[in-house]
Design a protein around this motif. Structure first.
Motif, mmCIF file in Angstrom:
data_model
loop_
_atom_site.group_PDB
_atom_site.id
_atom_site.type_symbol
_atom_site.label_atom_id
_atom_site.label_comp_id
_atom_site.label_asym_id
_atom_site.label_seq_id
_atom_site.Cartn_x
_atom_site.Cartn_y
_atom_site.Cartn_z
ATOM 1 N N UNK A 164 -1.456 -6.365 -10.566
ATOM 2 C CA UNK A 164 -2.547 -5.408 -10.720
ATOM 3 C C UNK A 164 -2.277 -4.239 -9.781
ATOM 4 N N UNK A 165 -2.747 -3.071 -10.167
ATOM 5 C CA UNK A 165 -2.669 -1.889 -9.305
ATOM 6 C C UNK A 165 -4.074 -1.340 -9.145
ATOM 7 N N UNK A 166 -4.435 -1.043 -7.904
ATOM 8 C CA UNK A 166 -5.793 -0.599 -7.595
ATOM 9 C C UNK A 166 -5.733 0.775 -6.943
ATOM 10 N N UNK A 167 -6.452 1.727 -7.529
ATOM 11 C CA UNK A 167 -6.542 3.061 -6.930
ATOM 12 C C UNK A 167 -7.577 3.023 -5.810
ATOM 13 N N UNK A 168 -7.153 3.392 -4.614
ATOM 14 C CA UNK A 168 -8.050 3.371 -3.461
ATOM 15 C C UNK A 168 -8.642 4.755 -3.224
ATOM 16 N N UNK A 169 -9.934 4.808 -2.937
ATOM 17 C CA UNK A 169 -10.491 6.081 -2.492
ATOM 18 C C UNK A 169 -10.251 6.212 -0.991
ATOM 19 N N UNK A 170 -10.620 7.341 -0.421
ATOM 20 C CA UNK A 170 -10.325 7.572 0.991
ATOM 21 C C UNK A 170 -10.995 6.532 1.887
ATOM 22 N N UNK A 171 -12.238 6.195 1.565
ATOM 23 C CA UNK A 171 -12.965 5.237 2.399
ATOM 24 C C UNK A 171 -12.315 3.858 2.359
ATOM 25 N N UNK B 53 0.842 -1.191 0.000
ATOM 26 C CA UNK B 53 0.000 0.000 0.000
ATOM 27 C C UNK B 53 0.876 1.240 0.000
ATOM 28 N N UNK B 54 0.678 2.091 -1.007
ATOM 29 C CA UNK B 54 1.334 3.392 -1.105
ATOM 30 C C UNK B 54 0.383 4.412 -0.488
ATOM 31 N N UNK B 55 0.726 4.904 0.706
ATOM 32 C CA UNK B 55 -0.193 5.789 1.427
ATOM 33 C C UNK B 55 -0.280 7.176 0.804
ATOM 34 N N UNK B 56 0.744 7.591 0.062
ATOM 35 C CA UNK B 56 0.706 8.908 -0.571
ATOM 36 C C UNK B 56 -0.212 8.907 -1.785
ATOM 37 N N UNK B 57 -0.035 7.919 -2.645
ATOM 38 C CA UNK B 57 -0.832 7.845 -3.876
ATOM 39 C C UNK B 57 -2.136 7.084 -3.681
ATOM 40 N N UNK B 58 -2.292 6.468 -2.498
ATOM 41 C CA UNK B 58 -3.483 5.662 -2.221
ATOM 42 C C UNK B 58 -3.631 4.556 -3.271
ATOM 43 N N UNK B 59 -2.521 3.848 -3.508
ATOM 44 C CA UNK B 59 -2.507 2.778 -4.502
ATOM 45 C C UNK B 59 -2.158 1.460 -3.822
ATOM 46 N N UNK B 60 -2.923 0.420 -4.144
ATOM 47 C CA UNK B 60 -2.634 -0.934 -3.691
ATOM 48 C C UNK B 60 -2.014 -1.697 -4.851
ATOM 49 N N UNK B 61 -0.792 -2.202 -4.643
ATOM 50 C CA UNK B 61 -0.114 -3.025 -5.642
ATOM 51 C C UNK B 61 -0.288 -4.489 -5.262
ATOM 52 N N UNK B 62 -0.732 -5.298 -6.218
ATOM 53 C CA UNK B 62 -0.978 -6.719 -5.979
ATOM 54 C C UNK B 62 -0.110 -7.537 -6.929
ATOM 55 N N UNK C 43 -9.195 3.128 1.539
ATOM 56 C CA UNK C 43 -7.866 3.177 2.154
ATOM 57 C C UNK C 43 -7.972 3.101 3.677
ATOM 58 N N UNK C 44 -8.798 3.958 4.261
ATOM 59 C CA UNK C 44 -8.909 3.975 5.720
ATOM 60 C C UNK C 44 -9.569 2.700 6.242
ATOM 61 N N UNK C 45 -10.468 2.108 5.447
ATOM 62 C CA UNK C 45 -11.061 0.834 5.841
ATOM 63 C C UNK C 45 -10.024 -0.273 5.890
ATOM 64 N N UNK C 46 -9.097 -0.262 4.926
ATOM 65 C CA UNK C 46 -8.037 -1.268 4.901
ATOM 66 C C UNK C 46 -7.100 -1.094 6.093
ATOM 67 N N UNK C 47 -6.706 0.140 6.384
ATOM 68 C CA UNK C 47 -5.818 0.391 7.523
ATOM 69 C C UNK C 47 -6.506 0.003 8.834
ATOM 70 N N UNK C 48 -7.811 0.262 8.922
ATOM 71 C CA UNK C 48 -8.559 -0.134 10.121
ATOM 72 C C UNK C 48 -8.582 -1.654 10.267
ATOM 73 N N UNK C 49 -8.707 -2.370 9.142
ATOM 74 C CA UNK C 49 -8.681 -3.839 9.184
ATOM 75 C C UNK C 49 -7.302 -4.336 9.600
ATOM 76 N N UNK C 50 -6.251 -3.652 9.150
ATOM 77 C CA UNK C 50 -4.901 -3.994 9.601
ATOM 78 C C UNK C 50 -4.815 -3.874 11.125
ATOM 79 N N UNK C 51 -5.291 -2.746 11.639
ATOM 80 C CA UNK C 51 -5.207 -2.501 13.081
ATOM 81 C C UNK C 51 -6.011 -3.536 13.863
#
Length: 227
Positions: free
Chosen positions: A112-119, A78-87, A121-129
């Motif tokens: 694959x590369x996935x552009x994340x919106x704010x929701x 996860x690139x937190x600046x560009x909000x991109x998920x690389x798979x 991105x923050x949902x993924x980080x919350x799942x990490x936590x």
């Protein structure tokens, strides 16, 4: 087996093991089998993330699923600046991608590369936590190459962290980020579901004859503590 043949096979195994363990990953295409051969341990541990993690640096998240090392690897960054998920997903049997121009194509990762919106991105980080990605690591946990496990190397708020989960365990069962990541994974490659490790007589025979490399990683206090 003659002594000379045993020695030559043992030497080959040691060299292969050293290749996996011996080189520091500082960036590059881990989907390339040549890069993966020399940098896998370092990539998993996130040595490049740790080396650049300090106050003020962007958050970074590298989460890897091993569905038996010789069967499937799924790498998520996860690139937190560009909000991109690389798979990137590696699996055997990719002979449909065999090419005379690129004979290593079946061993390369599908990406694959996935552009994340704010929701998202923050949902993924919350799942990490919620899954313990930022919690203290299970020091001493062993991760055999022939097992199902997750690892996470992160830089969050200027602090490096590494942790892992192995199947079967309550911690592995409690993970929630897997569903989020798999939902964003558009590689089209089915997930190798965690379960009992199948007995592979051919692999066992090759291992006895020192013709294949298996390994076990161990979680330390601040990364991989040994293997």
């Amino acid at each position: 087996m003659s002594m000379s043949l045993w020695f030559s096979r043992m030497t080959a195994v040691v060299l292969a093991f050293s290749a996996l363990a011996g080189c520091t990953y500082r960036g590059g295409d881990i989907g390339d089998p040549a890069v993966r051969k020399f940098h896998w341990y370092s990539y998993l541990e996130g040595e490049d993330i740790r080396a650049n993690c300090q106050a003020g640096t962007p958050d970074r998240f590298r989460v890897v699923y091993t569905g038996l090392y010789d069967q499937q690897l799924r790498m998520y960054e996860v690139d937190s600046l560009r909000r991109v998920l690389s798979v990137k997903v590696v699996e055997p049997g990719g002979m449909g991608r065999l090419s005379f121009d690129d004979p290593m194509a079946p061993s390369r990762a599908r990406e694959e590369r996935v552009q994340l919106n704010e929701a998202s991105y923050h949902g993924l980080v919350a799942a990490f936590a919620a899954s313990g990605v930022f919690a203290p690591p299970p020091v001493g946990l062993e991760l055999p190459s022939r097992s199902y496990h997750w690892t996470a190397a992160t830089c969050r708020g200027g602090r490096y962290g590494f942790t892992a989960w192995k199947h079967p365990s309550p911690a592995f069962a409690a993970i929630t980020f897997d569903k989020v990541l798999f939902g964003l994974d558009f590689t089209g490659i089915p997930v190798a579901a965690a379960g009992p490790v199948p007995f592979d007589p051919q692999l066992e025979d090759r291992a006895k004859r020192l013709e294949t490399t298996t390994f076990t990683l161990k979680v330390g206090e601040n990364g991989l503590g040994g293997w």
